[in-house]
Scaffold this motif. Structure first.
Motif, PDB file in Angstrom:
ATOM      1  N   LEU A  45       1.165   8.890   9.083  1.00  0.00           N
ATOM      2  CA  LEU A  45       0.097   8.286   8.280  1.00  0.00           C
ATOM      3  C   LEU A  45      -0.414   9.268   7.226  1.00  0.00           C
ATOM      4  N   PHE A  46      -0.466  10.561   7.593  1.00  0.00           N
ATOM      5  CA  PHE A  46      -0.897  11.592   6.650  1.00  0.00           C
ATOM      6  C   PHE A  46       0.079  11.693   5.477  1.00  0.00           C
ATOM      7  N   TRP A  47       1.392  11.698   5.783  1.00  0.00           N
ATOM      8  CA  TRP A  47       2.387  11.770   4.718  1.00  0.00           C
ATOM      9  C   TRP A  47       2.374  10.505   3.859  1.00  0.00           C
ATOM     10  N   ASN A  48       2.196   9.367   4.494  1.00  0.00           N
ATOM     11  CA  ASN A  48       2.135   8.113   3.733  1.00  0.00           C
ATOM     12  C   ASN A  48       0.950   8.107   2.777  1.00  0.00           C
ATOM     13  N   LYS A  49      -0.164   8.696   3.205  1.00  0.00           N
ATOM     14  CA  LYS A  49      -1.335   8.788   2.335  1.00  0.00           C
ATOM     15  C   LYS A  49      -1.031   9.657   1.120  1.00  0.00           C
ATOM     16  N   ILE A  50      -0.350  10.776   1.348  1.00  0.00           N
ATOM     17  CA  ILE A  50       0.039  11.653   0.238  1.00  0.00           C
ATOM     18  C   ILE A  50       0.998  10.933  -0.697  1.00  0.00           C
ATOM     19  N   PHE A  51       1.996  10.243  -0.133  1.00  0.00           N
ATOM     20  CA  PHE A  51       2.992   9.559  -0.949  1.00  0.00           C
ATOM     21  C   PHE A  51       2.364   8.438  -1.778  1.00  0.00           C
ATOM     22  N   MET A  52       1.427   7.715  -1.204  1.00  0.00           N
ATOM     23  CA  MET A  52       0.775   6.647  -1.945  1.00  0.00           C
ATOM     24  C   MET A  52      -0.080   7.203  -3.081  1.00  0.00           C
ATOM     25  N   THR A  53      -0.738   8.332  -2.829  1.00  0.00           N
ATOM     26  CA  THR A  53      -1.528   8.972  -3.890  1.00  0.00           C
ATOM     27  C   THR A  53      -0.616   9.416  -5.037  1.00  0.00           C
ATOM     28  N   LEU A  54       0.520  10.039  -4.690  1.00  0.00           N
ATOM     29  CA  LEU A  54       1.477  10.459  -5.713  1.00  0.00           C
ATOM     30  C   LEU A  54       2.061   9.251  -6.439  1.00  0.00           C
ATOM     31  N   HIS A  55       2.338   8.186  -5.693  1.00  0.00           N
ATOM     32  CA  HIS A  55       2.896   6.982  -6.310  1.00  0.00           C
ATOM     33  C   HIS A  55       1.949   6.408  -7.365  1.00  0.00           C
ATOM     34  N   LYS A  56       0.673   6.335  -7.040  1.00  0.00           N
ATOM     35  CA  LYS A  56      -0.308   5.807  -7.996  1.00  0.00           C
ATOM     36  C   LYS A  56      -0.412   6.693  -9.237  1.00  0.00           C
ATOM     37  N   GLU A  57      -0.384   8.008  -9.019  1.00  0.00           N
ATOM     38  CA  GLU A  57      -0.508   8.916 -10.160  1.00  0.00           C
ATOM     39  C   GLU A  57       0.720   8.870 -11.048  1.00  0.00           C
ATOM     40  N   PHE A  58       1.914   8.869 -10.432  1.00  0.00           N
ATOM     41  CA  PHE A  58       3.144   8.808 -11.223  1.00  0.00           C
ATOM     42  C   PHE A  58       3.263   7.473 -11.944  1.00  0.00           C
TER      43      PHE A  58
END
Length: 225
Positions: A45-58
């Motif tokens: 869940l922690f990694w998914n949170k990071i990936f979603m944040t990066l996805h939104k920014e990219f």
């Protein structure tokens, strides 16, 4: 005794004269704890949170007109560089991102694919991008030359930035560590505290440089659409 200060970055592990140092690039997956593969878990869940944040920014940088799934390519690139930067902080593990062989192999294909796609599909836009809006006619040839040079050196600057930052911290840690033999007990205590602070700094650099490499690649891709 080290004959060359940069020998700490030289491949030295080999079997049957085959260098195995580059295998450290693929060892990151082995450092994930077993609980990561049990879903749902706090780590996943922690990694998914990071990936979603990066996805939104990219996605915000590239734009809504980009292909679906483009951001996941950059997220994978970020994860690969992040793991390799972190692995270099462990003793006796080869830091692959400190070599131009690896960093240029990541930057050059990305840049070439961006350029080929841009010049084939958006030729007029790529030509217009060489001359910034509002440039006086007399300066246009010079601006085209400057923009062309700045565009060509992009993969080199990406590769050098990542490898130089990885080398600088490791060299400083090595230099300070080699001076410990001739120090008193009090100075060794100060040296250990300094090394720990530098290690924390290197951890931050490992995260920042992987983010900078990926975000610049994203910005370069957004200029061709």
């Amino acid at each position: 005794m080290m004959m060359n200060l940069f020998s700490i970055f030289d491949p030295s592990t080999n079997i049957l004269n085959l260098s195995l140092n580059w295998l450290s690039t693929f060892l990151g997956i082995l450092f994930l704890p077993m609980i990561f593969w049990f879903l749902p878990s706090r780590l996943s869940l922690f990694w998914n949170k990071i990936f979603m944040t990066l996805h939104k920014e990219f996605k915000m940088l590239i734009g809504n007109q980009s292909f679906n799934g483009t951001t996941f390519m950059f997220i994978s690139l970020f994860t690969l560089i992040l793991f390799n930067n972190f692995l270099g902080l462990f003793p006796y593990i080869f830091t692959s991102t400190s070599h131009m062989t690896i960093t240029l192999s990541l930057a050059l294909p990305l840049w070439l694919s961006f350029m080929l796609y841009g010049w084939i599909n958006n030729t007029k836009y790529m030509f217009a991008h060489l001359v910034p809006q509002g440039t006086p006619p007399i300066l246009m040839p010079f601006m085209v030359l400057i923009e062309t040079i700045s565009n060509v050196i992009r993969p080199g600057t990406l590769a050098v930035r990542l490898s130089a930052n990885m080398i600088a911290g490791h060299l400083l840690l090595t230099l300070l560590g080699n001076t410990g033999n001739a120090m008193s007990n009090m100075m060794i205590s100060i040296l250990i505290i300094t090394q720990l602070l530098l290690l924390i700094l290197e951890t931050a650099v490992a995260i920042i440089q992987s983010y900078v490499f990926t975000i610049l690649s994203t910005l370069y891709s957004s200029e061709i659409i």
